[in-house]
Design a protein around this motif. Sequence first.
Motif, PDB file in Angstrom:
ATOM      1  N   PHE A 130      -7.927 -11.477  -8.967  1.00 28.62           N
ATOM      2  CA  PHE A 130      -7.691 -10.467  -7.946  1.00 28.62           C
ATOM      3  C   PHE A 130      -6.717  -9.393  -8.456  1.00 28.62           C
ATOM      4  CE2 PHE A 130      -5.024  -9.041  -4.336  1.00 28.62           C
ATOM      5  CZ  PHE A 130      -5.986  -8.331  -3.642  1.00 28.62           C
ATOM      6  N   VAL A 131      -5.654  -9.835  -9.101  1.00 27.66           N
ATOM      7  CA  VAL A 131      -4.669  -8.885  -9.638  1.00 27.66           C
ATOM      8  C   VAL A 131      -5.316  -8.013 -10.701  1.00 27.66           C
ATOM      9  CG1 VAL A 131      -2.594  -8.691 -11.059  1.00 27.66           C
ATOM     10  CG2 VAL A 131      -2.606 -10.210  -9.093  1.00 27.66           C
ATOM     11  N   ASN A 132      -6.032  -8.637 -11.640  1.00 25.37           N
ATOM     12  CA  ASN A 132      -6.583  -7.887 -12.766  1.00 25.37           C
ATOM     13  C   ASN A 132      -7.782  -7.031 -12.392  1.00 25.37           C
ATOM     14  OD1 ASN A 132      -4.696  -8.808 -14.645  1.00 25.37           O
ATOM     15  ND2 ASN A 132      -5.853 -10.688 -14.954  1.00 25.37           N
ATOM     16  N   GLU A 133      -8.658  -7.541 -11.541  1.00 23.20           N
ATOM     17  CA  GLU A 133      -9.885  -6.813 -11.232  1.00 23.20           C
ATOM     18  C   GLU A 133      -9.726  -5.823 -10.085  1.00 23.20           C
ATOM     19  OE1 GLU A 133     -12.851  -9.802 -10.598  1.00 23.20           O
ATOM     20  OE2 GLU A 133     -12.601 -10.617 -12.619  1.00 23.20           O
ATOM     21  N   LEU A 152      -6.357  -5.086  -7.994  1.00 29.92           N
ATOM     22  CA  LEU A 152      -5.102  -4.344  -7.844  1.00 29.92           C
ATOM     23  C   LEU A 152      -4.824  -3.427  -9.043  1.00 29.92           C
ATOM     24  CD1 LEU A 152      -2.765  -7.020  -6.216  1.00 29.92           C
ATOM     25  CD2 LEU A 152      -3.985  -5.142  -5.126  1.00 29.92           C
ATOM     26  N   ARG A 153      -5.004  -3.930 -10.243  1.00 30.97           N
ATOM     27  CA  ARG A 153      -4.741  -3.081 -11.420  1.00 30.97           C
ATOM     28  C   ARG A 153      -5.747  -1.927 -11.506  1.00 30.97           C
ATOM     29  NH1 ARG A 153      -0.614  -5.384 -14.333  1.00 30.97           N
ATOM     30  NH2 ARG A 153      -0.491  -7.654 -14.295  1.00 30.97           N
ATOM     31  N   THR A 154      -6.991  -2.175 -11.125  1.00 28.50           N
ATOM     32  CA  THR A 154      -8.001  -1.111 -11.099  1.00 28.50           C
ATOM     33  C   THR A 154      -7.631  -0.059 -10.058  1.00 28.50           C
ATOM     34  OG1 THR A 154      -9.697  -2.696 -11.769  1.00 28.50           O
ATOM     35  CG2 THR A 154     -10.460  -0.631 -10.810  1.00 28.50           C
ATOM     36  N   ASP A 155      -7.211  -0.519  -8.877  1.00 26.39           N
ATOM     37  CA  ASP A 155      -6.768   0.420  -7.843  1.00 26.39           C
ATOM     38  C   ASP A 155      -5.589   1.248  -8.328  1.00 26.39           C
ATOM     39  OD1 ASP A 155      -8.717  -0.602  -6.202  1.00 26.39           O
ATOM     40  OD2 ASP A 155      -7.336  -1.694  -4.882  1.00 26.39           O
ATOM     41  N   LEU A 156      -4.645   0.598  -8.997  1.00 17.59           N
ATOM     42  CA  LEU A 156      -3.469   1.299  -9.506  1.00 17.59           C
ATOM     43  C   LEU A 156      -3.874   2.356 -10.524  1.00 17.59           C
ATOM     44  CD1 LEU A 156      -0.404   1.602  -9.598  1.00 17.59           C
ATOM     45  CD2 LEU A 156      -0.362  -0.194 -11.346  1.00 17.59           C
ATOM     46  N   GLY A 189       3.221   2.976  -5.884  1.00 11.68           N
ATOM     47  CA  GLY A 189       4.365   2.076  -5.738  1.00 11.68           C
ATOM     48  C   GLY A 189       4.027   0.869  -4.874  1.00 11.68           C
ATOM     49  N   GLN A 190       3.250   1.089  -3.818  1.00 13.76           N
ATOM     50  CA  GLN A 190       2.841  -0.023  -2.954  1.00 13.76           C
ATOM     51  C   GLN A 190       1.937  -0.997  -3.698  1.00 13.76           C
ATOM     52  OE1 GLN A 190       1.089   1.938   0.425  1.00 13.76           O
ATOM     53  NE2 GLN A 190       3.064   2.444   1.346  1.00 13.76           N
ATOM     54  N   VAL A 191       1.020  -0.468  -4.496  1.00 18.64           N
ATOM     55  CA  VAL A 191       0.130  -1.343  -5.261  1.00 18.64           C
ATOM     56  C   VAL A 191       0.931  -2.110  -6.309  1.00 18.64           C
ATOM     57  CG1 VAL A 191      -1.830  -1.411  -6.854  1.00 18.64           C
ATOM     58  CG2 VAL A 191      -1.929   0.034  -4.824  1.00 18.64           C
ATOM     59  N   ARG A 192       1.885  -1.431  -6.961  1.00 20.29           N
ATOM     60  CA  ARG A 192       2.746  -2.134  -7.922  1.00 20.29           C
ATOM     61  C   ARG A 192       3.512  -3.260  -7.232  1.00 20.29           C
ATOM     62  NH1 ARG A 192       4.334   3.271  -9.908  1.00 20.29           N
ATOM     63  NH2 ARG A 192       3.214   3.622 -11.843  1.00 20.29           N
ATOM     64  N   VAL A 229       2.187 -10.812  -5.830  1.00 22.57           N
ATOM     65  CA  VAL A 229       1.196 -11.832  -6.183  1.00 22.57           C
ATOM     66  C   VAL A 229       1.630 -12.571  -7.450  1.00 22.57           C
ATOM     67  CG1 VAL A 229      -1.195 -12.210  -6.917  1.00 22.57           C
ATOM     68  CG2 VAL A 229      -0.721 -10.665  -5.025  1.00 22.57           C
ATOM     69  N   LEU A 230       2.156 -11.856  -8.433  1.00 22.65           N
ATOM     70  CA  LEU A 230       2.604 -12.513  -9.663  1.00 22.65           C
ATOM     71  C   LEU A 230       3.767 -13.467  -9.393  1.00 22.65           C
ATOM     72  CD1 LEU A 230       2.357  -9.609 -12.258  1.00 22.65           C
ATOM     73  CD2 LEU A 230       0.770 -11.516 -11.910  1.00 22.65           C
ATOM     74  N   GLU A 231       4.688 -13.061  -8.530  1.00 24.69           N
ATOM     75  CA  GLU A 231       5.804 -13.946  -8.170  1.00 24.69           C
ATOM     76  C   GLU A 231       5.291 -15.171  -7.416  1.00 24.69           C
ATOM     77  OE1 GLU A 231       9.051 -13.902  -8.997  1.00 24.69           O
ATOM     78  OE2 GLU A 231       8.589 -12.193 -10.279  1.00 24.69           O
TER      79      GLU A 231
END
Length: 181
Positions: A42-45, A47-51, A150-153, A159-161
């Motif tokens: 989810f983070v890689n596909e 959130l990072r794509t959205d960022l 900033g919100q996506v970051r 999620v990482l925490e």
Amino acid sequence: GPGGFISSLGRGKRLLANASCVSRSSWAMDAVLQKVTKYEAFVNERLRTDLEKILEARDAVYADIAEYLQLQNVVTKLSQQRMSQSNLKTMVDLGANFYAQAKVPDASHVCVAVGLGFYVDFTLDEALEFIAEKVDHLTVRGRVLGEEAGQVRARIQLVLEALKELQFHSQPSPSPPRAVW
């Protein structure tokens, strides 16, 4: 004596209980590992794509602001030097940094890209007014995109925490030290 028997019986029960926890613990570890994998994807596909998309859009807005500010400088120089009444010689970028000489017979009007492929013929004063409004609008848009980034970051960090916490709690706890005697 009887105390030793009871304590060894008690330890035996604890060992038996720990053995049944191991099979449950193994199943729980698999479930945690699946969740970790799901959230990492989810983070890689997502959130990072959205960022990346948001940052690209923000950079495009900043590039537009730079172009409008450059146009504002040119229009300001034209209006200050009163070149609008005389012939103007200039170099025009035809694309890919390929320039050609151009002669402008009347520089009292300029065509400005207003968006969606449309151009408007403005007087120099109208152009300066439009550019100022457009830069203000783009600045707000850039600020909004920066806040979204900033919100996506922050979501990525959250999620990482959570994944770190989940992995930490899913590790089997070390067995307490045993008495040697």
